[in-house]
Design a protein around this motif. Structure first.
Motif, PDB file in Angstrom:
ATOM      1  N   PHE A  99      40.861  17.010  22.863  1.00 14.63           N
ATOM      2  CA  PHE A  99      41.508  18.284  22.515  1.00 14.63           C
ATOM      3  C   PHE A  99      40.618  17.300  21.196  1.00 14.63           C
ATOM      4  N   SER A 100      40.158  18.990  19.297  1.00 14.64           N
ATOM      5  CA  SER A 100      39.872  17.841  18.249  1.00 14.64           C
ATOM      6  C   SER A 100      41.151  18.585  17.138  1.00 14.64           C
ATOM      7  N   THR A 101      40.106  18.571  15.300  1.00 12.03           N
ATOM      8  CA  THR A 101      41.052  19.245  15.048  1.00 12.03           C
ATOM      9  C   THR A 101      40.904  19.768  14.103  1.00 12.03           C
ATOM     10  N   SER A 102      41.105  21.169  13.363  1.00 14.13           N
ATOM     11  CA  SER A 102      40.605  22.212  12.243  1.00 14.13           C
ATOM     12  C   SER A 102      40.297  20.970  11.352  1.00 14.13           C
ATOM     13  N   LYS A 111      38.558  12.305  15.713  1.00 15.15           N
ATOM     14  CA  LYS A 111      38.286  13.642  16.049  1.00 15.15           C
ATOM     15  C   LYS A 111      36.954  14.055  15.928  1.00 15.15           C
ATOM     16  N   GLY A 112      37.066  12.977  15.103  1.00 15.23           N
ATOM     17  CA  GLY A 112      35.116  13.719  14.531  1.00 15.23           C
ATOM     18  C   GLY A 112      33.932  13.440  15.899  1.00 15.23           C
ATOM     19  N   ALA A 113      34.575  12.276  15.968  1.00 16.10           N
ATOM     20  CA  ALA A 113      34.086  11.456  17.667  1.00 16.10           C
ATOM     21  C   ALA A 113      34.446  12.458  19.280  1.00 16.10           C
ATOM     22  N   VAL A 114      35.042  13.005  19.074  1.00 19.10           N
ATOM     23  CA  VAL A 114      35.629  14.168  20.218  1.00 19.10           C
ATOM     24  C   VAL A 114      34.390  15.072  19.847  1.00 19.10           C
ATOM     25  N   ASP A 115      34.633  15.731  18.671  1.00 19.09           N
ATOM     26  CA  ASP A 115      33.576  16.641  18.866  1.00 19.09           C
ATOM     27  C   ASP A 115      31.817  16.480  19.042  1.00 19.09           C
ATOM     28  N   ALA A 116      31.496  15.299  18.608  1.00 16.90           N
ATOM     29  CA  ALA A 116      30.105  14.929  19.132  1.00 16.90           C
ATOM     30  C   ALA A 116      30.522  14.848  20.484  1.00 16.90           C
ATOM     31  N   LEU A 117      31.570  13.243  20.803  1.00 16.68           N
ATOM     32  CA  LEU A 117      30.909  13.352  22.568  1.00 16.68           C
ATOM     33  C   LEU A 117      31.197  14.819  23.924  1.00 16.68           C
ATOM     34  N   THR A 118      32.213  15.841  23.050  1.00 15.02           N
ATOM     35  CA  THR A 118      32.483  17.009  24.003  1.00 15.02           C
ATOM     36  C   THR A 118      30.857  17.632  24.287  1.00 15.02           C
ATOM     37  N   PRO A 119      29.781  17.987  23.815  1.00 17.57           N
ATOM     38  CA  PRO A 119      28.711  18.970  23.855  1.00 17.57           C
ATOM     39  C   PRO A 119      27.757  17.745  24.773  1.00 17.57           C
ATOM     40  N   VAL A 120      27.777  16.294  24.386  1.00 15.75           N
ATOM     41  CA  VAL A 120      26.850  15.241  25.397  1.00 15.75           C
ATOM     42  C   VAL A 120      27.691  15.289  26.292  1.00 15.75           C
ATOM     43  N   LEU A 121      28.533  14.834  26.955  1.00 13.89           N
ATOM     44  CA  LEU A 121      29.242  15.495  28.338  1.00 13.89           C
ATOM     45  C   LEU A 121      28.590  16.641  29.446  1.00 13.89           C
ATOM     46  N   ALA A 122      29.054  17.710  28.250  1.00  9.30           N
ATOM     47  CA  ALA A 122      28.955  18.986  29.127  1.00  9.30           C
ATOM     48  C   ALA A 122      26.954  18.989  29.233  1.00  9.30           C
ATOM     49  N   ILE A 161      31.399  29.364  27.642  1.00 16.36           N
ATOM     50  CA  ILE A 161      31.344  28.955  26.591  1.00 16.36           C
ATOM     51  C   ILE A 161      32.133  27.549  26.615  1.00 16.36           C
ATOM     52  N   ASN A 162      30.682  27.126  27.187  1.00 19.55           N
ATOM     53  CA  ASN A 162      30.378  25.738  27.059  1.00 19.55           C
ATOM     54  C   ASN A 162      29.553  24.462  26.494  1.00 19.55           C
ATOM     55  N   GLY A 163      30.387  23.892  26.022  1.00 17.41           N
ATOM     56  CA  GLY A 163      29.647  22.263  25.303  1.00 17.41           C
ATOM     57  C   GLY A 163      30.376  22.558  22.902  1.00 17.41           C
ATOM     58  N   GLN A 164      31.187  23.935  23.233  1.00 20.13           N
ATOM     59  CA  GLN A 164      31.498  24.096  22.142  1.00 20.13           C
ATOM     60  C   GLN A 164      32.947  23.477  22.026  1.00 20.13           C
ATOM     61  N   THR A 165      33.051  23.779  20.053  1.00 22.50           N
ATOM     62  CA  THR A 165      34.358  23.164  19.963  1.00 22.50           C
ATOM     63  C   THR A 165      35.487  24.924  19.697  1.00 22.50           C
ATOM     64  N   VAL A 166      36.231  25.124  19.683  1.00 21.02           N
ATOM     65  CA  VAL A 166      36.692  26.170  19.571  1.00 21.02           C
ATOM     66  C   VAL A 166      38.056  25.685  18.160  1.00 21.02           C
ATOM     67  N   TYR A 167      37.651  26.855  17.722  1.00 19.96           N
ATOM     68  CA  TYR A 167      39.068  26.522  17.190  1.00 19.96           C
ATOM     69  C   TYR A 167      40.321  27.140  17.079  1.00 19.96           C
ATOM     70  N   ALA A 168      41.492  26.857  17.056  1.00 22.42           N
ATOM     71  CA  ALA A 168      42.263  27.796  17.224  1.00 22.42           C
ATOM     72  C   ALA A 168      43.615  27.594  16.477  1.00 22.42           C
ATOM     73  N   ASN A 169      42.827  28.580  15.492  1.00 18.32           N
ATOM     74  CA  ASN A 169      43.547  28.188  13.977  1.00 18.32           C
ATOM     75  C   ASN A 169      43.923  29.296  12.759  1.00 18.32           C
ATOM     76  N   GLY A 170      43.964  30.489  14.078  1.00 15.94           N
ATOM     77  CA  GLY A 170      44.807  31.645  12.720  1.00 15.94           C
ATOM     78  C   GLY A 170      44.088  32.845  12.481  1.00 15.94           C
ATOM     79  N   GLY A 171      42.656  31.402  11.912  1.00 15.22           N
ATOM     80  CA  GLY A 171      41.550  32.072  11.116  1.00 15.22           C
ATOM     81  C   GLY A 171      41.507  31.287   9.117  1.00 15.22           C
TER      82      GLY A 171
END
Length: 246
Positions: free
Chosen positions: A140-143, A159-170, A234-244
């Protein structure tokens, strides 16, 4: 592993309330037994378990400090002992501390980073070691990383750290058919988000998405369920769930 014909088991951190509870209940409706993690409020975690079992699902509650490696290992042990393995890990647990950069207490920042960065890493580490082939990991990251709200610097940095970790783990899990993605909610009507905000602020934030409202925990849970289930490409992505909103 044939993920279509094998019952998948989920571990959801921070599942005693808010988005985490909505995620746990949503995955349970997809037929997954769920380990409902909590940090301190056992009664609320048991409420989540009761809600899942009342709907015909299976769940157990388990406590852990997500930044403590031994306790996170024990959390995964619980999933294997109760349900036979781990296939889906959703890490919603985190803390929010708000302050302008000039006024940020650095001890409070250390506490935030311990939970949000070290905690994510500890959970991701166990997931990398123990999620069965064909599984899914959702961090979980954040918009706010992109929205850059004043006062959110420490939280956004964590949460920027989470964005960096996620694709590396993928990429590190290449060859195991395990997807790793992050969900980045926008303003969502949870007690954590609403706490300390006046109605004018809430109304202003609700007006920002083109859909004209705050997100609901159930909205975020639907995004997680897609990534944990049919969203296999969908893999190694940050998905923005924020209504646009961004």
């Amino acid at each position: 592993m044939d993920i279509q014909n094998t019952q998948r088991v989920a571990v959801v951190t921070g599942a005693s309330g808010g988005i985490g509870r909505a995620v746990a209940e949503r995955l349970a409706r997809d037929g997954m037994p769920v380990v409902v993690h909590y940090a301190g409020n056992a009664a609320r975690a048991e409420e989540t378990v009761a809600s899942i079992t009342a709907g015909g699902g299976r769940a157990v509650a388990a406590r852990a400090d997500v930044a403590d490696a031994a306790q996170v290992q024990a959390l995964f042990d619980t999933a294997e002992e109760a349900f036979g393995g781990v296939d889906v890990v959703v890490h919603t647990a985190g803390v929010l501390r708000l302050a302008p950069v000039a006024e940020q207490d650095l001890d409070a920042l250390d506490d935030l980073l311990r939970t949000n960065v070290r905690g994510t890493f500890a959970v991701a580490q166990q997931a990398a070691r123990r999620v069965r082939d064909g599984g899914a990991v959702v961090t979980f990251s954040t918009s706010v990383v992109k929205l850059a709200f004043p006062g959110y610097a420490g939280y956004a940095a964590s949460k920027g750290a989470v964005d960096a970790l996620t694709p590396v783990l993928a990429r590190e899990l290449r060859g195991r058919d395990i997807t790793v993605n992050s969900v980045a909610p926008g303003p969502t009507a949870t007690p954590l988000f609403l706490e300390g905000k006046d109605q004018e602020t809430i109304d202003r934030l609700a007006a920002q998405p083109p859909l004209g409202r705050l997100g609901l925990p159930e909205d975020i849970a639907e995004s997680v369920a897609f990534l944990a289930g049919p969203g296999r490409w969908i893999n190694g992505q940050t998905v923005y769930a924020n209504g646009g909103i961004v």
